[in-house]
Design a protein around this motif. Sequence first.
Motif, short mmCIF file in Angstrom:
data_model
loop_
_atom_site.label_atom_id
_atom_site.label_comp_id
_atom_site.label_asym_id
_atom_site.label_seq_id
_atom_site.Cartn_x
_atom_site.Cartn_y
_atom_site.Cartn_z
N VAL A 6 0.86 -1.17 0.00
CA VAL A 6 0.00 0.00 0.00
C VAL A 6 0.90 1.23 0.00
O VAL A 6 1.49 1.58 1.02
N GLY A 7 1.03 1.87 -1.15
CA GLY A 7 1.86 3.06 -1.27
C GLY A 7 1.11 4.26 -0.73
O GLY A 7 0.12 4.70 -1.32
N LEU A 8 1.56 4.78 0.40
CA LEU A 8 0.87 5.88 1.07
C LEU A 8 1.69 7.16 1.00
O LEU A 8 2.91 7.13 1.13
N ASP A 9 0.97 8.28 0.81
CA ASP A 9 1.65 9.57 0.92
C ASP A 9 1.15 10.23 2.21
O ASP A 9 0.75 9.52 3.13
N THR A 10 1.14 11.53 2.28
CA THR A 10 0.77 12.20 3.54
C THR A 10 -0.71 12.57 3.60
O THR A 10 -1.15 13.10 4.60
N ASP A 11 -1.48 12.28 2.57
CA ASP A 11 -2.88 12.66 2.52
C ASP A 11 -3.75 11.62 3.24
O ASP A 11 -3.82 10.47 2.83
N VAL A 12 -4.43 12.04 4.30
CA VAL A 12 -5.24 11.14 5.11
C VAL A 12 -6.45 10.63 4.34
O VAL A 12 -6.81 9.45 4.43
N GLU A 13 -7.09 11.49 3.57
CA GLU A 13 -8.28 11.08 2.81
C GLU A 13 -7.95 9.97 1.80
O GLU A 13 -8.66 8.98 1.71
N THR A 16 -7.24 6.75 3.74
CA THR A 16 -8.47 6.15 4.24
C THR A 16 -9.20 5.39 3.14
O THR A 16 -9.73 4.30 3.37
N THR A 17 -9.21 5.94 1.94
CA THR A 17 -9.85 5.27 0.82
C THR A 17 -9.10 3.99 0.47
O THR A 17 -9.72 2.95 0.16
N GLN A 18 -7.78 4.02 0.51
CA GLN A 18 -7.00 2.81 0.26
C GLN A 18 -7.32 1.74 1.30
O GLN A 18 -7.50 0.57 0.97
N ALA A 19 -7.40 2.13 2.58
CA ALA A 19 -7.72 1.19 3.64
C ALA A 19 -9.10 0.57 3.39
O ALA A 19 -9.26 -0.65 3.49
N SER A 20 -10.08 1.38 3.06
CA SER A 20 -11.43 0.88 2.81
C SER A 20 -11.46 -0.12 1.66
O SER A 20 -12.16 -1.12 1.71
N THR A 21 -10.69 0.16 0.62
CA THR A 21 -10.63 -0.74 -0.53
C THR A 21 -10.08 -2.10 -0.11
O THR A 21 -10.63 -3.14 -0.46
N ALA A 34 -1.13 -6.37 4.60
CA ALA A 34 -0.86 -5.11 3.91
C ALA A 34 0.50 -4.60 4.34
O ALA A 34 0.85 -4.64 5.52
N ILE A 35 1.27 -4.14 3.38
CA ILE A 35 2.57 -3.53 3.67
C ILE A 35 2.39 -2.02 3.50
O ILE A 35 2.23 -1.53 2.39
N LEU A 36 2.37 -1.30 4.61
CA LEU A 36 2.15 0.15 4.59
C LEU A 36 3.47 0.83 4.27
O LEU A 36 4.36 0.91 5.10
N ALA A 37 3.57 1.32 3.04
CA ALA A 37 4.84 1.83 2.53
C ALA A 37 4.77 3.33 2.26
O ALA A 37 3.78 3.84 1.75
N HIS A 38 5.85 4.01 2.61
CA HIS A 38 6.01 5.42 2.29
C HIS A 38 7.44 5.66 1.83
O HIS A 38 8.38 5.13 2.42
N VAL A 39 7.56 6.47 0.78
CA VAL A 39 8.88 6.83 0.28
C VAL A 39 9.12 8.29 0.63
O VAL A 39 8.41 9.18 0.17
N GLN A 51 4.93 7.46 11.97
CA GLN A 51 4.56 8.77 12.48
C GLN A 51 3.71 9.58 11.51
O GLN A 51 3.21 10.64 11.87
N LEU A 52 3.52 9.11 10.30
CA LEU A 52 2.75 9.86 9.31
C LEU A 52 1.25 9.68 9.56
O LEU A 52 0.77 8.57 9.82
N ASP A 53 0.50 10.78 9.47
CA ASP A 53 -0.94 10.74 9.77
C ASP A 53 -1.68 9.71 8.92
O ASP A 53 -2.50 8.95 9.45
N GLY A 54 -1.43 9.69 7.63
CA GLY A 54 -2.13 8.74 6.76
C GLY A 54 -1.85 7.31 7.15
O GLY A 54 -2.76 6.47 7.21
N VAL A 55 -0.62 7.01 7.46
CA VAL A 55 -0.23 5.65 7.86
C VAL A 55 -0.89 5.29 9.19
O VAL A 55 -1.41 4.18 9.36
N ARG A 56 -0.90 6.22 10.13
CA ARG A 56 -1.53 5.96 11.43
C ARG A 56 -3.03 5.69 11.28
O ARG A 56 -3.57 4.81 11.95
#
Length: 133
Positions: A6-13, A16-21, A34-39, A51-56
Amino acid sequence: MYRILVGLDTDVERATTQASTIESMPGAADEITAILAHVFQENPEGRSVQQLDGVRHVAASFDERGVDYEYYEASGEPAPELIAAADETDADMICLSGRKRTPTGKVIFGSVTQSVILGTDRPVVTVSPEGEP
């Protein structure tokens, strides 16, 4: 076991949509990790992926629904690093959230989602945040 990067950036919305999917997939609580990934491209604060809001938000949602997850972080250009992460973690699929951009914006700024789709042989699911077409 089915592994989804799951490629996540800093956007919480978008996160959240990725998590729901992922949560809506059959067997999410029993068969998916799920592998919660951020670059990180710039990280002067030295923050970690946890520590990133979207990941949390995603981790909290997965905790509530019993979806297993791991963390993954890298530094560099997002598209090649996400592809490398999928290889390294032996992911079966990649989940990304696109953002609405004009064709000109895509040319000028590029598209991580498009680069990942074109750069991997793995299936890639893309989601749009609520309210975006």
